[in-house]
Motif scaffolding. Structure first.
Motif, short mmCIF file in Angstrom:
data_model
loop_
_atom_site.label_atom_id
_atom_site.label_comp_id
_atom_site.label_asym_id
_atom_site.label_seq_id
_atom_site.Cartn_x
_atom_site.Cartn_y
_atom_site.Cartn_z
N HIS A 12 42.66 49.23 36.60
CA HIS A 12 43.55 50.32 35.84
C HIS A 12 44.59 49.70 35.40
CE1 HIS A 12 40.84 53.23 38.24
NE2 HIS A 12 41.28 52.50 39.30
N SER A 41 47.18 53.10 36.44
CA SER A 41 47.27 53.95 37.74
C SER A 41 47.34 52.97 39.02
CB SER A 41 45.92 54.49 38.01
OG SER A 41 45.65 55.40 36.77
N PRO A 99 48.82 48.92 39.67
CA PRO A 99 47.81 48.65 38.39
C PRO A 99 47.71 47.16 37.88
CG PRO A 99 49.90 50.01 38.40
CD PRO A 99 50.11 49.45 39.67
N CYS A 135 45.67 58.86 44.09
CA CYS A 135 45.94 58.04 42.71
C CYS A 135 47.33 58.59 42.15
CB CYS A 135 44.94 58.33 41.92
SG CYS A 135 44.91 57.45 40.25
N HIS A 190 42.47 61.05 37.65
CA HIS A 190 41.34 60.87 38.70
C HIS A 190 40.71 62.54 38.84
CE1 HIS A 190 41.93 56.55 38.96
NE2 HIS A 190 40.84 56.54 39.81
N ARG A 220 34.45 56.79 31.91
CA ARG A 220 35.56 55.60 32.66
C ARG A 220 36.73 55.15 31.50
NH1 ARG A 220 33.19 52.46 37.55
NH2 ARG A 220 33.26 54.04 38.98
N ASP A 230 41.19 55.31 32.11
CA ASP A 230 41.98 54.19 32.42
C ASP A 230 41.16 53.41 33.64
OD1 ASP A 230 43.93 52.04 32.52
OD2 ASP A 230 45.05 53.14 34.26
N VAL A 231 39.97 53.36 33.42
CA VAL A 231 38.99 52.70 34.45
C VAL A 231 38.30 51.75 33.71
CG1 VAL A 231 37.13 53.02 36.13
CG2 VAL A 231 38.76 54.83 35.74
#
Length: 185
Positions: free
Chosen positions: A51, A54, A104, A124, A130, A156, A160-161
């Motif tokens: 991430h 995050s 992060p 998170c 999330h 995703r 931010d995945v």
């Protein structure tokens, strides 16, 4: 201002064939941190990911998980299970009471390679990315049939995945004398 008190097992639940997520404290409650209880079934591997914005915290409540939180000396696309950091760090077998903090930009992953479910507390920051992620992935799992990896990847990215290795769910096969209920599915 009012706080939030939840008895054991309470909270909004999302139950899919791959995970059970119970929302404990969310943006709707006024929390800047999303807090979930997650049941991770045997055979679930979230895949290594990172991430940009995050940060996450995982605390193993029951069972066993393999955890990873470092930049490997060499990334491989198929699996993170054999990754090693330049300092020699490897994935850790984590049991009740173990935790993992992920700032992060740090590649991280978890999987349940045991034969029983694991339960973890997951936090998170910032909220609510999330929360939206879990809601949308539950819809993807609920669609039935094979999960479309492209749909998962697009979803995703929105939250931010950034996936480094694939998400996998390969539940152990049932024994001929065992029903899905007996196995805990």
């Amino acid at each position: 201002m009012t706080g939030l008190i939840l008895p054991p097992g309470e909270g909004r639940k999302l139950i899919t064939k791959a995970q059970e997520v119970t929302f404990k404290a969310t943006k709707a409650h006024g929390s800047s941190i999303s807090i979930f209880e997650v049941v991770v079934p045997p055979g679930f591997d979230v895949g290594a990911h990172v991430h940009n914005d995050s940060q996450e915290f995982f605390y193993v409540l029951e069972g066993e998980l393999e955890l990873l939180a470092f930049e490997p000396a060499k990334r491989t696309e198929e699996s993170w299970h054999d990754w090693e950091s330049p300092e020699g760090d490897q994935a850790v077998r984590a049991t009740e009471g173990a935790c993992m903090f992920v700032p992060p930009g740090t590649p991280h992953a978890f999987r349940n390679a045991s034969d029983g479910p694991a339960r973890m507390l997951f936090q998170c920051y910032p909220s609510p990315y999330h929360e939206f992620y879990f809601e949308e992935i539950a819809e993807i799992w609920a669609a039935g049939g094979a999960v479309d990896p492209g749909a998962v990847e697009q979803m995703r990215r929105r939250y931010d995945v950034h996936q480094l290795t694939p998400l996998r769910y390969d539940p152990p096969a049932l024994l001929p004398s065992q029903s899905a209920t007996e196995r805990g599915a």
